[in-house]
Design an enzyme around this catalytic site. Structure first.
Site, short mmCIF file in Angstrom:
data_model
loop_
_atom_site.label_atom_id
_atom_site.label_comp_id
_atom_site.label_asym_id
_atom_site.label_seq_id
_atom_site.Cartn_x
_atom_site.Cartn_y
_atom_site.Cartn_z
N SER A 109 6.04 -10.23 -0.35
CA SER A 109 6.75 -10.36 -1.61
C SER A 109 7.51 -11.69 -1.63
O SER A 109 6.92 -12.75 -1.47
CB SER A 109 7.66 -9.15 -1.83
OG SER A 109 8.11 -9.09 -3.17
N GLU A 210 -1.37 -11.32 -4.49
CA GLU A 210 -0.95 -9.96 -4.85
C GLU A 210 0.28 -10.08 -5.72
O GLU A 210 0.93 -11.13 -5.76
CB GLU A 210 -0.67 -9.12 -3.60
CG GLU A 210 0.53 -9.55 -2.77
CD GLU A 210 1.86 -8.99 -3.26
OE1 GLU A 210 1.91 -7.82 -3.71
OE2 GLU A 210 2.86 -9.72 -3.21
N HIS A 274 2.48 -4.65 -2.45
CA HIS A 274 3.37 -3.58 -2.92
C HIS A 274 2.56 -2.30 -3.14
O HIS A 274 2.44 -1.79 -4.26
CB HIS A 274 4.06 -3.99 -4.22
CG HIS A 274 4.90 -5.22 -4.08
ND1 HIS A 274 4.39 -6.50 -4.05
CD2 HIS A 274 6.26 -5.36 -3.99
CE1 HIS A 274 5.37 -7.37 -3.94
NE2 HIS A 274 6.53 -6.71 -3.90
#
Length: 306
Positions: A109, A210, A274
């Site tokens: 992230s 992502e 995630h």
């Protein structure tokens, strides 16, 4: 390719830092979890702090990161969570210190900013993988944990296929085979670093992307940003991870539209990011992508055993 790092030794010490956002940690539970797997957990000061949307001040978070790398007793560094805050540290990172003390560094992230910077300026492999709070203590299903530790311990090396659970089928968007450094992470963060000294070096890479909580038009905007910046034209292949919250069929259409003109292999649906399970990927490592066979193969050792 980026250099391999020392393997996580048995009964080693894992340092926990919070370079981005804050989270409440059950320290006793975390230490018990690590102890059950044979490791000692050392929690750095910033983990217990909160400065608005940051886990402590920039100085505290930066000092923790530097201290974890500099400490010879720390065998690997795990991040508490993502959120936001990592980019604020980039222009103050001591890359000479990091390069002189390479060790497994794990997160995803917002941590993507650190992966990109470390790979570019310190030159060693890092790991886009499970963080302590949401993933490991959150008891995400296997192979979340085994994927992480098999790489860190050196159980996978040159020629190893990075396994993907059959319960989550992959999709070949464009067939083909390509080799290159695996690099990327969170799409929003990759785009946010463009135009800075820490932007992704996309020449010949296998790009991994992502994201989470971004509607389709924003994913389109982010991919278009990479295209207009000349980054997509440089990549050798693409692995698309989990894009949480977006309709799969609509996403597939956008991905085909974006990547088909490039005539490069593209594989979609890799469970990393995630999602549950959350598989670990070695950033900066040389890999071979066979999109038609839906395989990702290590072409270097990512950790070095003693």
């Amino acid at each position: 390719m980026s250099a391999a790092v020392p393997a996580l030794r048995a009964e080693g010490v894992i340092g926990l830092i919070a370079p981005a956002g804050p989270a409440t940690l059950d320290t006793a539970k975390a230490q018990q979890w690590m102890h059950a797997r044979g490791y000692t957990l050392r929690v750095f000061p910033g983990v217990g702090q909160r400065d608005g949307y940051l886990a402590g001040s920039d100085e505290v978070r930066l000092n923790d990161l530097h201290a974890a790398f500099a400490d010879p007793e720390i065998d690997a560094i795990f991040c508490l969570r993502g959120g936001y805050g990592s980019p604020r540290l980039l222009d103050r990172l001591d890359f000479h210190l990091l390069a002189a003390n390479p060790k497994p560094f794990v997160g995803y992230s917002d941590i993507t900013a650190l992966h990109l910077a470390i790979n570019r300026y310190a030159g060693f492999v890092t790991f886009h993988g499970a963080m302590l709070n949401a993933d490991l203590l959150g008891e995400k299903q296997q192979p979340t944990e085994s994927s992480l530790f098999s790489l860190l311990r050196g159980q996978l090396g040159t020629g190893s296929v990075l396994a993907h659970p059959v319960a989550y089928p992959l999709t070949t968007l464009e067939p083909g085979i390509a080799s290159g450094r695996l690099l990327g992470g969170n799409l929003s963060m990759i785009a946010a670093t463009l135009g800075t000294a820490y932007e992704i070096d996309a020449e010949g890479i296998i790009l991994f992307i992502e994201d989470v909580n971004e509607p389709l038009y924003r994913i389109d905007r982010l991919l278009t940003h990479l295209h207009l910046a000349g980054k997509l034209a440089q990549v050798a292949g693409v692995v698309v991870g989990d894009v949480a919250g977006v309709d799969n069929s609509a996403l597939e259409g956008l991905l085909r539209q974006t990547f088909a003109p490039l005539c490069i292999p593209v594989l979609s649906g890799w469970r990393s990011g995630h999602c549950d399970p959350n598989l670990t990927l070695p950033m900066g490592a040389l890999v071979r992508l066979d999109a038609g066979e839906k395989r990702l193969v290590l072409e270097q050792d990512v950790v070095l055993k003693p």
